[in-house]
Design a protein around this motif. Structure first.
Motif: not given
Length: 361
Positions: A296-317
Motif C-alpha cells: 500500500y506504500l505507493p498510495f500512502s500520501y500521508t507518508t509522502k507529506t513528510f517534509g512538505i507540511h506544517d502542523e499546528l497541534i491542537f492543545p490538550n486542554n
C-alpha cells in the motif's frame, strides 16, 4: 454435658417425607423452619412429634383455600347481578395501568420537537466551545502562524478559507463527543464571514441529523466520494503549488481512517497549497511503529507529506478528554512544497488509491 445434649437430639432422615395423620406431606424450609403444606397424598405415613402443631398448620391452610374460593364465588355472583360494576372495575383497572405506564414511559417527541431539541443542544455546545481556553488557544495558534513566512501578513490563516468539507463527524444526535466536534466547526463558521459553503458527509447520519444539517445551512454530500473530492479552487489541471493562492478549502476530518486522509491528499496532490486539513497528526502516523504495508506504500500520501507540511497541534486542554486529542491543523506552504521537484506532484507519478473496502471511516 455436651455429650448429653447431642444424645437428646434425634436426627431426622432427609430421604423420608414427613406426613400428618391425614397423609399430607409436610415440607420444612428456611432457617426459621417455616412449614409449608403440599396438597399431595402418598401411601407411606410418618408421624411427627408435634401433631398438634401440624394440625393447626393444616387447618389454617385449608381455611385460606376455602376463604379464597368463597370470595371468588361471591364476586362472580355480584358481577352476574350487576354487570355495570364489571365495566366500572375494568375502567378503574385500565386507569391504574395508564397511571403506571405514565410513570414508566417517556412521552415521545414529535419530529419537529426532536429537531429543535437537537438544534438547541448544538447552540449550547457552540456557546460553551467559544468560551473554552481550548478554542481560544487554537485561534491564537492560527493568528501566530505565518503562511509562506510572510512576516507582514497579520491575517489569521482561517480568514482565507472560503469552503469547508466535513467528513466522519459521526452520529451527533446521540453522541456528545460528535456533537462537540460539530460545535467546533459551527463556532469557526460563526467567527469567519469569509466562509461561503460547508459540505458534510458521514454514512451513519440519520434523517434527524440531516434535517439539522439543512437547518444550520450546511450542504449534504449525497454520495460516498471516499474523500476523493477536489477543493473548490482546483478547477484547472495546472500545478498551483507555485501560485500565491489566497483562498483555502478546509477539510475537517476528526479521527478518520488514515486511508481517507490519503484519498483527500491524492485528490488535491497537485494543488496542496490550496488546502488545510484538520485531522489526526500525520507526523504521528509517520513516527508510529504501525508502518504502512509495503503493497500500500505507493498510495500512502500521508507518508509522502513528510517534509512538505506544517502542523499546528491542537492543545490538550479541552474540558472533556479524548474528543480533540492528537488532532492537528495541517498546512502546505509553498516554501516547503517547492523543496520537491515538480514531477513529485504529477499525476503520472502518483497512483489513485484503491477503493476503500470498509468505507471512509
Amino acid at each position: 454435658m455436651s455429650n448429653n445434649k447431642n444424645n437428646n437430639k434425634q436426627p431426622q432422615a432427609k430421604s423420608e417425607a414427613l406426613l400428618d395423620e391425614d397423609g399430607f406431606q409436610i415440607v420444612v424450609k428456611g432457617k426459621k423452619n417455616k412449614v409449608l403444606k403440599v396438597n399431595q397424598k402418598i401411601e407411606q405415613t410418618i408421624t411427627t412429634n408435634d401433631n398438634k402443631k401440624n394440625k393447626e398448620i393444616r387447618d389454617k391452610y385449608f381455611e385460606k383455600q376455602n376463604q379464597w374460593t368463597s370470595n371468588y364465588q361471591e364476586s362472580e355472583k355480584e358481577l352476574q347481578n350487576n354487570p355495570q360494576n364489571n365495566n366500572n372495575n375494568n375502567n378503574n383497572n385500565n386507569n391504574k395501568k395508564k397511571k403506571k405506564n405514565n410513570k414508566l414511559i417517556v412521552e415521545e417527541l414529535s419530529e419537529e420537537q426532536q429537531l429543535n431539541k437537537l438544534y438547541n443542544s448544538l447552540i449550547e455546545s457552540e456557546n460553551k466551545m467559544k468560551e473554552t481556553k481550548f478554542f481560544k488557544d487554537i485561534i491564537e495558534l492560527q493568528l501566530n502562524y505565518k503562511f509562506n513566512n510572510k512576516e507582514n501578513d497579520n491575517k489569521d490563516i482561517f480568514s482565507k478559507i472560503n469552503e469547508i468539507v466535513c467528513y466522519g463527524i459521526g452520529d451527533f444526535s446521540s453522541s456528545k463527543k460528535c456533537l462537540d466536534q460539530l460545535a467546533y466547526i459551527t463556532s469557526i463558521k460563526s467567527m469567519y464571514s469569509n466562509i461561503e459553503s460547508i459540505y458534510i458527509y458521514d454514512p451513519v447520519m440519520n434523517n434527524l441529523e440531516k434535517q439539522l444539517i439543512s437547518k444550520i445551512g450546511f450542504k449534504l454530500i449525497e454520495i460516498n466520494e471516499e474523500g476523493k473530492r477536489k477543493a473548490n479552487n482546483n478547477n484547472n489541471n495546472n500545478n498551483n503549488n507555485n501560485n500565491n493562492n489566497e483562498n483555502f478549502t478546509l477539510f475537517y476530518m476528526p479521527f478518520c481512517g488514515r486511508k481517507l486522509y490519503d484519498n483527500v491528499l491524492w485528490a488535491n496532490w497537485e494543488t496542496l497549497s490550496n488546502i488545510i486539513i484538520i485531522g489526526n497528526s500525520f507526523n504521528l502516523y509517520i513516527d508510529s511503529i504501525n508502518k504502512v504495508e509495503d503493497d500500500y506504500l505507493p498510495f500512502s500520501y500521508t507518508t509522502k507529506t513528510f517534509g512538505i507540511h506544517d502542523e499546528l497541534i491542537f492543545p490538550n486542554n479541552y474540558t472533556t478528554q479524548f474528543i480533540f486529542h492528537d488532532l492537528a491543523i495541517h498546512l502546505f506552504p509553498q516554501s516547503l512544497l517547492q523543496t520537491k521537484e515538480p514531477s513529485f506532484y504529477s499525476k503520472e507519478n502518483n497512483l489513485e488509491p484503491p477503493k476503500l473496502v470498509f468505507g471512509p471511516e
